[in-house]
Write a protein that holds these residues in place. Structure first.
Motif, PDB file in Angstrom:
ATOM      1  N   ALA A 145       0.825  -1.204   0.000  1.00  0.00           N
ATOM      2  CA  ALA A 145       0.000   0.000   0.000  1.00  0.00           C
ATOM      3  C   ALA A 145       0.862   1.259   0.000  1.00  0.00           C
ATOM      4  CB  ALA A 145      -0.926  -0.014   1.214  1.00  0.00           C
ATOM      5  N   THR A 146       1.993   1.208   0.710  1.00  0.00           N
ATOM      6  CA  THR A 146       2.888   2.370   0.761  1.00  0.00           C
ATOM      7  C   THR A 146       3.464   2.671  -0.630  1.00  0.00           C
ATOM      8  OG1 THR A 146       3.465   1.815   3.044  1.00  0.00           O
ATOM      9  CG2 THR A 146       4.929   3.323   1.870  1.00  0.00           C
ATOM     10  N   VAL A 147       3.913   1.635  -1.324  1.00  0.00           N
ATOM     11  CA  VAL A 147       4.450   1.822  -2.678  1.00  0.00           C
ATOM     12  C   VAL A 147       3.379   2.377  -3.608  1.00  0.00           C
ATOM     13  CG1 VAL A 147       5.399   0.628  -4.688  1.00  0.00           C
ATOM     14  CG2 VAL A 147       6.209   0.051  -2.390  1.00  0.00           C
ATOM     15  N   LEU A 148       2.134   1.884  -3.462  1.00  0.00           N
ATOM     16  CA  LEU A 148       1.051   2.301  -4.348  1.00  0.00           C
ATOM     17  C   LEU A 148       0.613   3.737  -4.105  1.00  0.00           C
ATOM     18  CD1 LEU A 148      -1.086  -0.978  -4.338  1.00  0.00           C
ATOM     19  CD2 LEU A 148       0.272  -0.059  -6.229  1.00  0.00           C
ATOM     20  N   MET A 149       1.025   4.348  -3.005  1.00  0.00           N
ATOM     21  CA  MET A 149       0.735   5.770  -2.800  1.00  0.00           C
ATOM     22  C   MET A 149       1.493   6.643  -3.797  1.00  0.00           C
ATOM     23  SD  MET A 149       0.806   6.149   1.356  1.00  0.00           S
ATOM     24  CE  MET A 149       0.664   7.941   1.229  1.00  0.00           C
ATOM     25  N   PHE A 150       2.659   6.166  -4.271  1.00  0.00           N
ATOM     26  CA  PHE A 150       3.526   7.001  -5.101  1.00  0.00           C
ATOM     27  C   PHE A 150       3.691   6.455  -6.518  1.00  0.00           C
ATOM     28  CE2 PHE A 150       4.895   7.122  -0.647  1.00  0.00           C
ATOM     29  CZ  PHE A 150       4.716   8.469  -0.367  1.00  0.00           C
ATOM     30  N   ALA A 151       3.540   5.139  -6.694  1.00  0.00           N
ATOM     31  CA  ALA A 151       3.761   4.533  -8.008  1.00  0.00           C
ATOM     32  C   ALA A 151       2.480   3.860  -8.479  1.00  0.00           C
ATOM     33  CB  ALA A 151       4.909   3.534  -7.935  1.00  0.00           C
ATOM     34  N   TYR A 152       1.875   4.394  -9.552  1.00  0.00           N
ATOM     35  CA  TYR A 152       0.635   3.813 -10.081  1.00  0.00           C
ATOM     36  C   TYR A 152       0.297   4.497 -11.400  1.00  0.00           C
ATOM     37  CZ  TYR A 152      -1.273   8.097  -8.068  1.00  0.00           C
ATOM     38  OH  TYR A 152      -1.506   9.413  -7.753  1.00  0.00           O
ATOM     39  N   PHE A 153      -0.516   3.817 -12.190  1.00  0.00           N
ATOM     40  CA  PHE A 153      -1.115   4.437 -13.362  1.00  0.00           C
ATOM     41  C   PHE A 153      -2.396   5.131 -12.922  1.00  0.00           C
ATOM     42  CE2 PHE A 153       1.624   1.317 -15.369  1.00  0.00           C
ATOM     43  CZ  PHE A 153       2.107   2.023 -16.470  1.00  0.00           C
ATOM     44  N   PRO A 168      -6.778  14.333  -3.584  1.00  0.00           N
ATOM     45  CA  PRO A 168      -5.757  15.085  -2.836  1.00  0.00           C
ATOM     46  C   PRO A 168      -4.834  14.140  -2.067  1.00  0.00           C
ATOM     47  CG  PRO A 168      -7.936  16.043  -2.518  1.00  0.00           C
ATOM     48  CD  PRO A 168      -8.142  14.757  -3.245  1.00  0.00           C
ATOM     49  N   TRP A 169      -3.550  14.566  -1.940  1.00  0.00           N
ATOM     50  CA  TRP A 169      -2.562  13.699  -1.298  1.00  0.00           C
ATOM     51  C   TRP A 169      -2.935  13.408   0.149  1.00  0.00           C
ATOM     52  CZ3 TRP A 169       0.609  13.889   2.924  1.00  0.00           C
ATOM     53  CH2 TRP A 169       1.595  12.902   2.996  1.00  0.00           C
ATOM     54  N   ILE A 170      -3.483  14.424   0.856  1.00  0.00           N
ATOM     55  CA  ILE A 170      -3.818  14.217   2.255  1.00  0.00           C
ATOM     56  C   ILE A 170      -4.921  13.180   2.406  1.00  0.00           C
ATOM     57  CG2 ILE A 170      -5.543  16.071   2.317  1.00  0.00           C
ATOM     58  CD1 ILE A 170      -3.089  15.095   5.122  1.00  0.00           C
ATOM     59  N   TYR A 171      -5.830  13.101   1.436  1.00  0.00           N
ATOM     60  CA  TYR A 171      -6.904  12.092   1.483  1.00  0.00           C
ATOM     61  C   TYR A 171      -6.329  10.691   1.219  1.00  0.00           C
ATOM     62  CZ  TYR A 171     -11.271   9.669   0.549  1.00  0.00           C
ATOM     63  OH  TYR A 171     -12.315   8.777   0.589  1.00  0.00           O
ATOM     64  N   VAL A 172      -5.412  10.601   0.269  1.00  0.00           N
ATOM     65  CA  VAL A 172      -4.781   9.305  -0.034  1.00  0.00           C
ATOM     66  C   VAL A 172      -4.013   8.810   1.192  1.00  0.00           C
ATOM     67  CG1 VAL A 172      -3.101   8.110  -1.499  1.00  0.00           C
ATOM     68  CG2 VAL A 172      -4.657   9.797  -2.489  1.00  0.00           C
ATOM     69  N   PHE A 173      -3.308   9.748   1.868  1.00  0.00           N
ATOM     70  CA  PHE A 173      -2.592   9.343   3.078  1.00  0.00           C
ATOM     71  C   PHE A 173      -3.568   8.858   4.150  1.00  0.00           C
ATOM     72  CE2 PHE A 173      -1.007  10.421   7.333  1.00  0.00           C
ATOM     73  CZ  PHE A 173       0.134   9.638   7.359  1.00  0.00           C
ATOM     74  N   GLY A 174      -4.733   9.505   4.262  1.00  0.00           N
ATOM     75  CA  GLY A 174      -5.742   9.058   5.219  1.00  0.00           C
ATOM     76  C   GLY A 174      -6.241   7.652   4.903  1.00  0.00           C
ATOM     77  N   VAL A 175      -6.421   7.362   3.602  1.00  0.00           N
ATOM     78  CA  VAL A 175      -6.839   6.010   3.205  1.00  0.00           C
ATOM     79  C   VAL A 175      -5.765   4.994   3.595  1.00  0.00           C
ATOM     80  CG1 VAL A 175      -7.369   4.526   1.234  1.00  0.00           C
ATOM     81  CG2 VAL A 175      -8.314   6.842   1.343  1.00  0.00           C
TER      82      VAL A 175
END
Length: 456
Positions: free
Chosen positions: A137-145, A158-165
């Motif tokens: 999940a950590t890798v998928l926060m930064f690397a994805y299509f 938004p990045w803050i929402y993705v971090f919350g997920v």
């Protein structure tokens, strides 16, 4: 499992049927296939669609291979189950990488494999799978299509929402795993307690039945044995000393007399303080071996040259009858020699009975010690039909009731023969539990009639 799911203890796990895991994985395969086909038109490129379809197809092919390679009823140990669950996490991570990473709501499915692991696997494996899921999940926060989205634009949260997920997913994996692990542990403890209770009740029922059989045999066999002895004596006196049948008549009388002595032992109850109620292990073993030295095979007793003071235990009928059955069994199958080796240290006492006969039949090795397990290959020398298989069961039951633990094996090729090892803790051997045998100064009651032993 003896502690919550994230303890470091190496708890035992229950084998899991492969068919159960494969069925769950088929649900995932069809669900993922449907999802990929539905978003086909929304994928950023045609290449991503075919890559995603190939990943799901390869995942389904693994199920087909498992069913082909292993029988559906096969049971996997902990490491095998953990490996399959790790593959589930990796496959889901690849699909999420192709379809938006942590912005994809299906990222919550990372919880599934970890939850299953917490229910059935040791905590160390659950911890590893949880870390794998969180790392993915950590890798998928930064690397994805980018997440497939209708129209020409792309959808970005938004990045803050993705971090919350991500944080919610990590907390859910930890909390749900601990909760599921504790519930599964309570269920396992209850199941084990019920199984142990049923086992004790079944064993006591067997012993009660054998006690009744012993009393009935002692009562009913006294008169016919007396008649046999009387007739055998008369025939022995009437036959000519040169008669070829005289030796057979003498053997018949000796064996009938031995049966009478065995029945007589069932009613021997030494009073407190009687001599030889307690005896050193060397004397106990000699008492066991002496009646069987008249056979064709030589029986050697091997005592250790060191090991500290010799154990002195109660003259326990359970041990005498149990070891006697095993020694007689070894003597019946030995070609030339039986060895009874004794050893001890400050904590344990061992007796090893070995012979140079054909060994235990491999096809029934795992079932030895259960009633009515027998084999024609395992019948006694000179007998035309196998026994009922109760001799070894009775011996094992009596020795285990005295606190002993039995292990069986065959000698390694090119050697031949069977080996039976019995181990007691020194405390159990020298001071039997009062709940079973009474005080250490009182002779325990005999439990079972000595059955005709036979290998299996």
């Amino acid at each position: 499992m003896t502690t919550p799911v994230f303890s470091t203890d190496d708890e035992p796990s229950r084998p899991v049927r492969l068919d159960t895991l494969v069925r769950l994985r088929w649900i995932a395969v069809f669900g993922q296939l449907a999802a990929v086909l539905i978003v086909h038109d929304s994928l950023v490129s045609e290449a991503l669609f075919w890559v995603a379809l190939a990943v799901v197809t390869l995942y389904g092919s693994l199920n087909v291979y498992l069913l082909w390679r292993f029988h559906g009823d096969a049971r996997l140990e902990a490491n095998g189950v953990a490996l399959l669950l790790g593959v589930d996490i990796a496959e889901l991570a690849i699909l999420l990488f192709l379809t938006g990473g942590m912005q994809n709501p299906f990222a919550l499915l990372f919880i599934g494999p970890v939850l299953i692991s917490a229910s059935i696997l040791p905590s160390r494996l659950t911890l590893l799978l949880g870390l794998l899921a969180i790392a993915s999940a950590t890798v998928l926060m930064f690397a994805y299509f980018p997440l497939p989205w209708p129209g020409d634009g792309s959808f970005e949260l938004p990045w803050i929402y993705v971090f919350g997920v991500w944080l919610a997913l990590a907390l859910a994996i930890g909390y749900i795993s601990v909760y599921a692990g504790q519930i599964a542990e309570e269920s396992r403890k209850l199941t084990q307690a019920l199984a142990a209770t049923e086992l004790v009740l079944a064993r006591e029922q067997h012993l009660s039945q054998l006690d009744g059989l012993a009393a009935a045999a002692a009562h009913e066999l006294g008169t016919p044995l007396a008649t046999i002895l009387l007739v055998a004596k008369e025939l022995e006196h009437e036959l000519d000393p040169a008669s070829p049948m005289l030796e057979d008549i003498r053997l018949l009388r000796q064996q009938a007399q031995r049966c009478r002595e065995i029945l007589g032992k069932l009613s021997e109850f030494p009073a407190p303080g009687e001599m030889f109620v307690r005896m050193p292990i060397s004397a106990l073993v000699e008492d066991v071996v002496a009646p069987h030295r008249t056979g064709e095979a030589a029986i050697d007793v091997v005592m250790p040259s060191e090991g500290g003071p010799e154990p002195i235990g109660v003259r326990n009928p359970a041990i005498l009858y149990g070891l006697g059955n095993l020694v007689e069994n070894a003597a019946d199958f030995a070609r030339e020699r039986v060895e009874v080796a004794v050893s001890w240290n400050a904590d344990s006492v061992w007796i090893m009975i070995s012979d140079d006969g054909p060994g235990f039949p491999p096809e029934i090795m795992d079932r030895l010690g259960k009633p009515y397990v027998t084999s024609r290959r395992g019948r006694r020398k000179g007998e035309d039909s196998p026994g009922l298989g109760l001799g070894f069961f009775i011996a094992k039951t009596l020795l285990e009731r005295s606190g002993g633990r039995l292990t069986l094996q065959n000698r390694r090729f090119p050697q031949r023969g069977a080996i039976v090892r019995i181990r007691w803790s020194r405390e159990e051997f020298e001071h039997p539990a009062e709940t079973l045998w009474g005080s250490a100064d009182q002779e325990p009651e005999p439990d079972d009639v000595e059955a005709a032993p036979g290998r299996a």
